[in-house]
Design a protein around this motif. Structure first.
Motif, PDB file in Angstrom:
ATOM      1  N   THR A  46     -57.627 -10.637  94.404  1.00  5.85           N
ATOM      2  CA  THR A  46     -57.504 -11.429  93.178  1.00  5.85           C
ATOM      3  C   THR A  46     -58.799 -12.210  92.946  1.00  5.85           C
ATOM      4  OG1 THR A  46     -55.152 -11.698  93.651  1.00  5.85           O
ATOM      5  CG2 THR A  46     -56.096 -13.156  92.011  1.00  5.85           C
ATOM      6  N   ASP A  47     -59.403 -12.048  91.745  1.00  5.13           N
ATOM      7  CA  ASP A  47     -60.644 -12.775  91.494  1.00  5.13           C
ATOM      8  C   ASP A  47     -60.342 -14.217  91.064  1.00  5.13           C
ATOM      9  OD1 ASP A  47     -60.106 -12.894  88.713  1.00  5.13           O
ATOM     10  OD2 ASP A  47     -61.191 -11.040  88.320  1.00  5.13           O
ATOM     11  N   VAL A  48     -61.404 -15.003  90.849  1.00  2.00           N
ATOM     12  CA  VAL A  48     -61.238 -16.439  90.610  1.00  2.00           C
ATOM     13  C   VAL A  48     -60.379 -16.719  89.373  1.00  2.00           C
ATOM     14  CG1 VAL A  48     -62.460 -18.580  90.064  1.00  2.00           C
ATOM     15  CG2 VAL A  48     -63.396 -17.020  91.782  1.00  2.00           C
ATOM     16  N   ASP A  49     -60.647 -16.034  88.272  1.00  2.00           N
ATOM     17  CA  ASP A  49     -59.873 -16.269  87.054  1.00  2.00           C
ATOM     18  C   ASP A  49     -58.415 -15.852  87.235  1.00  2.00           C
ATOM     19  OD1 ASP A  49     -61.981 -17.347  85.646  1.00  2.00           O
ATOM     20  OD2 ASP A  49     -62.650 -15.401  84.871  1.00  2.00           O
ATOM     21  N   GLU A  50     -58.200 -14.745  87.925  1.00  2.00           N
ATOM     22  CA  GLU A  50     -56.834 -14.300  88.191  1.00  2.00           C
ATOM     23  C   GLU A  50     -56.101 -15.283  89.091  1.00  2.00           C
ATOM     24  OE1 GLU A  50     -57.415  -9.444  87.923  1.00  2.00           O
ATOM     25  OE2 GLU A  50     -57.809 -10.504  89.813  1.00  2.00           O
ATOM     26  N   GLN A  51     -56.825 -15.901  90.023  1.00  2.00           N
ATOM     27  CA  GLN A  51     -56.215 -16.901  90.905  1.00  2.00           C
ATOM     28  C   GLN A  51     -55.717 -18.100  90.089  1.00  2.00           C
ATOM     29  OE1 GLN A  51     -58.761 -18.046  94.225  1.00  2.00           O
ATOM     30  NE2 GLN A  51     -59.531 -15.952  94.365  1.00  2.00           N
ATOM     31  N   LYS A  52     -56.549 -18.578  89.156  1.00  4.21           N
ATOM     32  CA  LYS A  52     -56.139 -19.715  88.322  1.00  4.21           C
ATOM     33  C   LYS A  52     -54.887 -19.378  87.529  1.00  4.21           C
ATOM     34  CE  LYS A  52     -60.940 -21.132  87.609  1.00  4.21           C
ATOM     35  NZ  LYS A  52     -62.016 -21.237  86.589  1.00  4.21           N
ATOM     36  N   THR A  53     -54.866 -18.183  86.923  1.00  7.67           N
ATOM     37  CA  THR A  53     -53.705 -17.761  86.139  1.00  7.67           C
ATOM     38  C   THR A  53     -52.473 -17.644  87.021  1.00  7.67           C
ATOM     39  OG1 THR A  53     -55.123 -16.559  84.597  1.00  7.67           O
ATOM     40  CG2 THR A  53     -52.793 -15.958  84.633  1.00  7.67           C
ATOM     41  N   ALA A  54     -52.643 -17.047  88.186  1.00  6.89           N
ATOM     42  CA  ALA A  54     -51.516 -16.877  89.102  1.00  6.89           C
ATOM     43  C   ALA A  54     -50.958 -18.223  89.542  1.00  6.89           C
ATOM     44  CB  ALA A  54     -51.949 -16.061  90.317  1.00  6.89           C
ATOM     45  N   MET A  55     -51.857 -19.169  89.851  1.00  5.67           N
ATOM     46  CA  MET A  55     -51.402 -20.487  90.282  1.00  5.67           C
ATOM     47  C   MET A  55     -50.685 -21.217  89.145  1.00  5.67           C
ATOM     48  SD  MET A  55     -52.072 -20.919  93.491  1.00  5.67           S
ATOM     49  CE  MET A  55     -51.988 -22.694  93.696  1.00  5.67           C
ATOM     50  N   ARG A  56     -51.187 -21.095  87.929  1.00  5.33           N
ATOM     51  CA  ARG A  56     -50.511 -21.699  86.766  1.00  5.33           C
ATOM     52  C   ARG A  56     -49.096 -21.130  86.624  1.00  5.33           C
ATOM     53  NH1 ARG A  56     -52.906 -24.674  82.778  1.00  5.33           N
ATOM     54  NH2 ARG A  56     -55.143 -25.063  83.037  1.00  5.33           N
ATOM     55  N   ASN A  57     -48.982 -19.821  86.776  1.00  3.42           N
ATOM     56  CA  ASN A  57     -47.675 -19.187  86.625  1.00  3.42           C
ATOM     57  C   ASN A  57     -46.709 -19.606  87.723  1.00  3.42           C
ATOM     58  OD1 ASN A  57     -48.557 -17.850  84.346  1.00  3.42           O
ATOM     59  ND2 ASN A  57     -49.128 -15.980  85.451  1.00  3.42           N
ATOM     60  N   LEU A  58     -47.209 -19.704  88.950  1.00  4.74           N
ATOM     61  CA  LEU A  58     -46.347 -20.118  90.058  1.00  4.74           C
ATOM     62  C   LEU A  58     -45.863 -21.559  89.861  1.00  4.74           C
ATOM     63  CD1 LEU A  58     -48.204 -18.575  93.151  1.00  4.74           C
ATOM     64  CD2 LEU A  58     -46.076 -17.788  92.097  1.00  4.74           C
ATOM     65  N   LEU A  59     -46.768 -22.446  89.418  1.00  4.62           N
ATOM     66  CA  LEU A  59     -46.367 -23.827  89.160  1.00  4.62           C
ATOM     67  C   LEU A  59     -45.398 -23.901  87.984  1.00  4.62           C
ATOM     68  CD1 LEU A  59     -49.484 -26.154  89.633  1.00  4.62           C
ATOM     69  CD2 LEU A  59     -47.539 -25.821  91.136  1.00  4.62           C
ATOM     70  N   SER A  60     -45.626 -23.092  86.972  1.00  3.67           N
ATOM     71  CA  SER A  60     -44.725 -23.070  85.816  1.00  3.67           C
ATOM     72  C   SER A  60     -43.310 -22.703  86.238  1.00  3.67           C
ATOM     73  CB  SER A  60     -45.247 -22.089  84.771  1.00  3.67           C
ATOM     74  OG  SER A  60     -44.370 -22.025  83.668  1.00  3.67           O
ATOM     75  N   ASP A  61     -43.199 -21.698  87.091  1.00  5.67           N
ATOM     76  CA  ASP A  61     -41.876 -21.317  87.600  1.00  5.67           C
ATOM     77  C   ASP A  61     -41.259 -22.445  88.420  1.00  5.67           C
ATOM     78  OD1 ASP A  61     -42.137 -18.864  86.411  1.00  5.67           O
ATOM     79  OD2 ASP A  61     -42.793 -17.833  88.232  1.00  5.67           O
TER      80      ASP A  61
END
Length: 351
Positions: A46-61
């Motif tokens: 997972t690249d840096v931008d994908e990491q940010k998106t993934a973390m946002r999604n995990l926190l959203s859930d």
């Protein structure tokens, strides 16, 4: 955080690990009834931008069914804002423990993120006086909390009789250091100490990070024993004649307040340190720690520590100074300042 979890629910979000086989997810490690460690598991590659998106999604859930009015966000690093700046909790705390931007390999976005967090945070804590001086003009509710300690834990070194096996095998005068060995560590100082006093044994405990072993000094009297657990440290300290704080004087150490200073002192060990500002004041000027700027001064300071005849008087001074430097007192004082901030915020919103 353990003390907060005695009174409220605490969730500690750790750095992500990249071992998710299919779906990014959070794992929950329930340490106590009210203390949970959250570990993000992301897909490898997972690249840096994908990491940010993934973390946002995990926190959203995670927050999807939560009332943010019941939450306090506590930041140790401004970089976490990259995936959490969409929330408005009841209180935002920035616990500024280091000038992270001065460290090697610091993310380019760190300074901008810190500037944003200083605007967002309701209250800021700094881990030392130098850091407080550097940040106090950037926030109107900022408080200094120098290193606190678990005195009873490190005081075990005063009565422990048996050293761990790997250290017990080392014979002679032992000069010890524990902590991360990185760009802050003055490798040349240790090299010169070992060369000029081959009869002294230098014991180094901790992981080597951001520097290679090839960059570190090698000698028969330099012993890299690796990382030890917190519980093991008093046993190692018990066998040291003098404890060292051999930090280089550079940008990465300009604002540090080494927690190891009061921990060494709690263990009843004489300490010799380079002139780190938050060690010089208060420990150096009061005579609790010997300050030295170069190898020859270090050798002289160590010799003075080894020959010191006022151990009982010195220990009494140390114990008096450390009397109120406990995590319990720090927790209570932080909590009071947080409650006051919440009260003032509520008044402002009501008006």
């Amino acid at each position: 955080m353990s003390r907060f979890s005695d009174q409220i629910n605490v969730f500690v979000l750790e750095e992500p690990v990249f071992d998710a086989e299919e779906i990014n997810h959070l794992s929950f490690d329930q340490r106590t009834d009210q203390l949970v460690i959250l570990v993000p598991h992301l897909r490898p590659g997972t690249d840096v931008d994908e990491q940010k998106t993934a973390m946002r999604n995990l926190l959203s859930d995670f927050f999807s069914e939560q009332d943010l009015a019941n939450w306090i966000f506590w930041y140790y690093t401004p970089m976490a804002l990259q995936f959490s700046d969409q929330y408005t909790p009841a209180l935002t705390v920035f616990d500024c423990m280091d000038e992270l931007s001065a460290f090697d390999f610091a993310p380019p976005a760190l300074l901008a993120m810190e500037k944003m967090l200083l605007k967002t945070a309701d209250i800021v804590f700094t881990g030392g006086h130098s850091l407080h001086e550097a940040k106090k003009e950037h926030h109107n509710n900022i408080h200094v909390f120098p290193s606190s300690i678990d005195k009873a834990h490190f005081a075990l070194a005063r009565t422990t009789a048996l050293e761990p096996t790997d250290q017990a095998a080392i014979r002679g005068i032992k000069l010890g250091f524990f902590g991360v060995i990185d760009e802050r560590f003055d490798a040349e100082l240790i090299r010169q100490l070992a060369l000029k006093r081959p009869e002294w044994q230098i014991v180094l405990l901790g992981p080597v990070v951001k520097v290679s072993m090839e960059q570190l000094p090698k000698a028969n009297n330099i012993h890299y024993l690796g990382q030890k657990t917190y519980q093991q440290l008093p046993a190692y300290l018990s066998g040291w004649n003098v404890a060292l704080i051999p930090f280089a004087i550079n940008q990465s150490t300009r604002f540090i307040s080494p927690t190891k200073t009061p921990e060494y002192l709690s263990a009843g060990k004489r300490v010799v340190s380079t002139p780190i500002r938050d060690v010089v004041k208060p420990y150096g000027i009061s005579g609790m720690v010997n300050i030295a700027s170069d190898p020859d001064e270090f050798i002289l300071a160590i010799e003075q520590a080894l020959l010191a005849a006022d151990q009982d008087e010195w220990l009494a001074q140390v114990d008096t100074f450390l009397e109120d430097k406990s995590w319990d007192n720090t927790f209570e004082d932080m909590k009071k300042k947080m409650l006051w901030t919440l009260f003032e915020t509520d008044k402002l919103l009501a008006s």
